[in-house]
Design an enzyme around this catalytic site. Structure first.
Site, PDB file in Angstrom:
ATOM      1  N   GLU A  43       0.873  -1.379  -0.090  1.00  0.00           N
ATOM      2  CA  GLU A  43      -0.042  -0.157   0.005  1.00  0.00           C
ATOM      3  C   GLU A  43       0.849   1.163  -0.040  1.00  0.00           C
ATOM      4  OE1 GLU A  43      -3.826  -0.207   2.261  1.00  0.00           O
ATOM      5  OE2 GLU A  43      -3.055   1.709   3.120  1.00  0.00           O
TER       6      GLU A  43
ATOM      7  N   ASP B   1       0.207   5.216   0.948  1.00  0.00           N
ATOM      8  CA  ASP B   1      -0.682   6.153   1.282  1.00  0.00           C
ATOM      9  C   ASP B   1      -0.299   7.430   1.305  1.00  0.00           C
ATOM     10  OD1 ASP B   1      -2.417   3.965   2.025  1.00  0.00           O
ATOM     11  OD2 ASP B   1      -1.652   3.685   4.216  1.00  0.00           O
TER      12      ASP B   1
ATOM     13  N   GLU C  94      -2.651  10.702   3.155  1.00  0.00           N
ATOM     14  CA  GLU C  94      -3.502  10.959   4.215  1.00  0.00           C
ATOM     15  C   GLU C  94      -3.560  12.492   4.554  1.00  0.00           C
ATOM     16  OE1 GLU C  94      -4.485   6.640   6.161  1.00  0.00           O
ATOM     17  OE2 GLU C  94      -2.900   7.635   6.990  1.00  0.00           O
TER      18      GLU C  94
END
Length: 297
Positions: free
Chosen positions: A109, A111, A113
């Site tokens: 993953e 990310d 955010e």
């Protein structure tokens, strides 16, 4: 008879090469720019609003629900760009996530955010890398502009050599492929592109001290001009690993940061970084992850 077998073999060769070239040619896709064609809603359709032409989309968070969407295709290497305008005003406790994920038990993953803020405070962008199910690689920066006033481009470049996260094409993070030195790197699992807006007030703003003020809602983030130029997963990784004009991201010129990118990268880390897991000796009990001692470019 000899000529018959010769031409049959020649025909087989031509068909094989043509088939291989065709598979390579469809490996990379430039997205349509239409959210309705490139993505599907994964969560709360009533909180997803898309323009009639499909070129813009927004997500809404209220006390009832957040929302999210994901790409129709999965990819192994490439570059993904998304123009985003973040939740304005008092957005404390909200989290907007723009990320790639393999959705496997030992998932990979990448990310980005965006952690909501109290009005007047800078927005925090937290990034993280999962590789073979292992994460704990958080970095945080303050954005150097107000990301709620206008759209800005957030990008992921992912190839065999490195992962580069960018804001308006300025590299803010580099995670290098040091698999030969025992450091996990996302290189086998195809990933989809996802975007979600949700309630993260248990941790997002000042460690969860600032909760969502629902009287300030609904909270809305907007998206436009997405671009997916990546290798579409067809079940055979060799097409995505090839360096070609189609898979431009695997070429040597994208194997490391340019001199200009390095200057911008150093600027971000010097003036805007507020947390780096590679500096957190207390958290890792003076046993920092192996990649922390290895070069980023």
């Amino acid at each position: 008879m000899k000529n018959y077998y010769y031409y049959k073999a020649l025909l087989f060769f031509v068909v094989f090469v043509s088939s291989s070239l065709f598979q390579l040619s469809v490996a990379s896709v430039v997205s349509t720019g239409d959210f309705n064609k490139d993505f599907f809603v994964i969560w709360s359709p009533t909180h997803v609003n898309t323009s009639a032409d499909g070129h813009t989309r927004s997500l809404k968070l209220d006390q009832e629900s957040g929302a999210g969407f994901a790409s129709n295709q999965m990819f192994l290497f490439g570059q993904i760009d998304m123009q985003i305008k973040l939740v304005p005003g008092d957005s404390a406790g909200t989290v907007l996530a723009f990320y790639l994920t393999s959705d496997q038990p030992n998932r990979d993953e990448i990310d980005l955010e965006f952690l909501g803020n109290v009005s007047g405070q800078p927005y925090i962008l937290q990034t993280n890398i999962f590789a073979d199910g292992s994460d704990n690689r958080e970095e945080r920066i303050y954005l150097w502009f107000d990301p709620t006033k206008d759209f800005h481009t957030y990008s992921v470049l992912w190839n065999m050599h490195q992962i580069v996260l960018m804001v308006d094409m300025i590299p803010i993070r580099v995670y290098r492929n040091h698999a030969d030195k025992g450091v996990a790197f996302p290189r086998w699992q195809p990933m989809s592109v996802k975007t979600t807006l949700w309630n993260g007030d248990s941790w997002a703003t000042r460690g969860g001290q600032d909760k969502i003020d629902w009287t300030k809602g609904p909270f809305i983030a907007s998206f436009r001009n997405h671009k997916i130029d990546a290798c579409v997963w067809k079940g055979n990784p060799r097409f995505c690993r090839a360096a070609s004009t189609t898979n431009w991201w695997n070429q040597d010129s994208f194997s490391t940061l340019t001199s200009s990118q390095r200057r911008w990268f150093k600027w971000v880390r010097k003036y805007h970084m507020i947390y780096d897991y590679c500096q957190d000796n207390e958290r890792f009990q003076n046993n920092l992850p192996r990649e922390c001692s290895l070069p980023k470019y």
